[in-house]
Design an enzyme around this catalytic site. Structure first.
Site, mmCIF file in Angstrom:
data_model
loop_
_atom_site.group_PDB
_atom_site.id
_atom_site.type_symbol
_atom_site.label_atom_id
_atom_site.label_comp_id
_atom_site.label_asym_id
_atom_site.label_seq_id
_atom_site.Cartn_x
_atom_site.Cartn_y
_atom_site.Cartn_z
ATOM 1 N N GLU A 20 0.817 -1.213 0.000
ATOM 2 C CA GLU A 20 0.000 0.000 0.000
ATOM 3 C C GLU A 20 0.856 1.270 0.000
ATOM 4 O O GLU A 20 1.215 1.783 1.056
ATOM 5 C CB GLU A 20 -0.945 0.034 1.216
ATOM 6 C CG GLU A 20 -1.830 1.263 1.240
ATOM 7 C CD GLU A 20 -2.779 1.301 2.432
ATOM 8 O OE1 GLU A 20 -3.505 2.300 2.575
ATOM 9 O OE2 GLU A 20 -2.789 0.342 3.231
ATOM 10 N N LYS A 43 -2.388 -1.955 -3.205
ATOM 11 C CA LYS A 43 -3.444 -1.103 -2.644
ATOM 12 C C LYS A 43 -3.038 0.360 -2.810
ATOM 13 O O LYS A 43 -2.447 0.960 -1.916
ATOM 14 C CB LYS A 43 -3.688 -1.431 -1.164
ATOM 15 C CG LYS A 43 -4.823 -0.606 -0.545
ATOM 16 C CD LYS A 43 -5.155 -1.050 0.864
ATOM 17 C CE LYS A 43 -6.262 -0.184 1.463
ATOM 18 N NZ LYS A 43 -6.692 -0.626 2.808
#
Length: 349
Positions: A185, A227
């Site tokens: 992420e 992500k």
């Protein structure tokens, strides 16, 4: 590749694909103790171990949510907690066909020598923690790096991008070693006054740096999920891009920098409203087919209506679950490009 490594990679690939199964996405319920306190404070609920447990239980035991939720990212405290009936949350989720996950980073801290920038910590001891989390039932993990835009100060710096990419890659390699799928992420924050064009440029740079680091660390892209932020103007920007512009800029950026070997991209909502995050995802999926699954890993954008409805009142727990189910259903529809304003207005009976 020896038989043991081949078997481990097959497992990673299977779990990654299950997390982005058609019509499904991930619930991010991994707020730290400090963050969940702010959420509970906003609805007048004192943050205690029990109120945090009960709030998460309401979400995790929502009947039918497994139709749209493939996995749940949990916080350390929550992974060790149980339902009122004494069933560990990880076991309950598995019984519903939902994959338990765990947040493993220790938060973003100031980057030494680079005022205004941060690097995520938590690599020390991570190998042992991953082993413990696997024993507790976690099959995937999440590590968040944060990238700040400040054009006046020349941020982000190349060093900040490199430092965060290095941490993400080391984390991902350790996860795969432990047989756990890493969600990578790198979040470009939307808190500034930057235009969508600046966000696209910074996101391009960020993803390019991250995938170079993943390659250098020997991370198998078939066994990860990405992500990222959507490409969107900063909250304080004078002009906010329309939904179609956001969808097109985001897909363009991903096509340029995310290898097709990655099974799926699970977007964070990044402070967008519930409905707007869903609409953006819906538009992107209508632009498909894409080399990877485009899905969601939303926190507040899935939870906010449920939290507001419950607000600590046990008499409203079922209504809160209906609110959560509705948001999950809407995002499940967006996975197919089938979300609509009419669906958004519907409410569970």
């Amino acid at each position: 590749m020896n038989a043991e490594l081949a078997s481990k990679l097959d497992q990673l690939k299977r779990v990654a694909r299950e997390l982005v199964a058609p019509g499904k996405g991930i619930l991010a319920a991994d707020e730290s103790t400090g963050t969940i306190k702010k959420r509970l404070d906003s609805v007048g609920v004192e943050s205690t171990e029990e109120t945090r447990r009960r709030y998460r239980e309401i979400l995790l035991t929502t009947s039918g949510a497994e139709e749209f939720i493939s996995g749940v990212i949990l916080f350390d405290e929550t992974l060790r907690q149980s339902t009122r009936d004494g069933v560990p949350f990880s076991q309950h989720l598995k019984s519903q066909g939902v994959i338990p996950g765990i947040k493993v980073d220790a938060g973003a801290k100031p980057l030494a020598g680079h005022p205004g920038e941060k690097v995520t910590e938590g690599l020390d001891g991570l190998r042992d923690r991953l082993s413990e989390y696997a024993d507790l039932g976690a099959q995937f993990a999440k590590w968040r790096g944060v990238i700040t835009i400040d054009a006046a100060k020349g941020l982000p710096s190349d060093y900040c991008l490199t430092a965060n990419a290095h941490a993400l890659a080391r984390y991902a390699a350790l996860c795969q070693e432990a047989g756990i799928v890493p969600i990578v992420e790198p979040e470009v924050l939307m808190d500034s006054d930057n235009s969508i064009e600046v966000c696209e440029d910074v996101t391009n740079r960020t993803l390019n740096t991250v995938f170079q680091a993943l390659f250098e660390h020997g991370v198998a892209l078939e066994g990860i999920l990405l992500k990222p932020n959507m490409v969107i103007a900063g909250k304080q920007a004078k002009r906010q891009a329309g939904p179609q512009e956001v969808a097109e800029a985001t897909v363009r950026c991903l096509n340029r920098h995310v290898p097709a070997a990655v099974p799926g991209i699970v977007f964070l909502s990044g402070g967008q409203s519930d409905e707007l995050a869903t609409e953006h995802l819906n538009l992107m999926n209508r632009m498909g087919p894409h080399p990877w699954e485009l899905s969601f890993s939303y926190g507040r954008a899935l939870q906010a209506p449920a939290l507001k409805t419950w607000a600590g009142d046990e008499g409203k727990a079922e209504a809160a679950q209906r609110a959560f189910y509705h948001r999950a259903r809407c995002n499940g529809a967006a996975r197919h490009g089938e979300w609509s304003a009419e669906l958004e207005k519907e409410r569970a009976a």
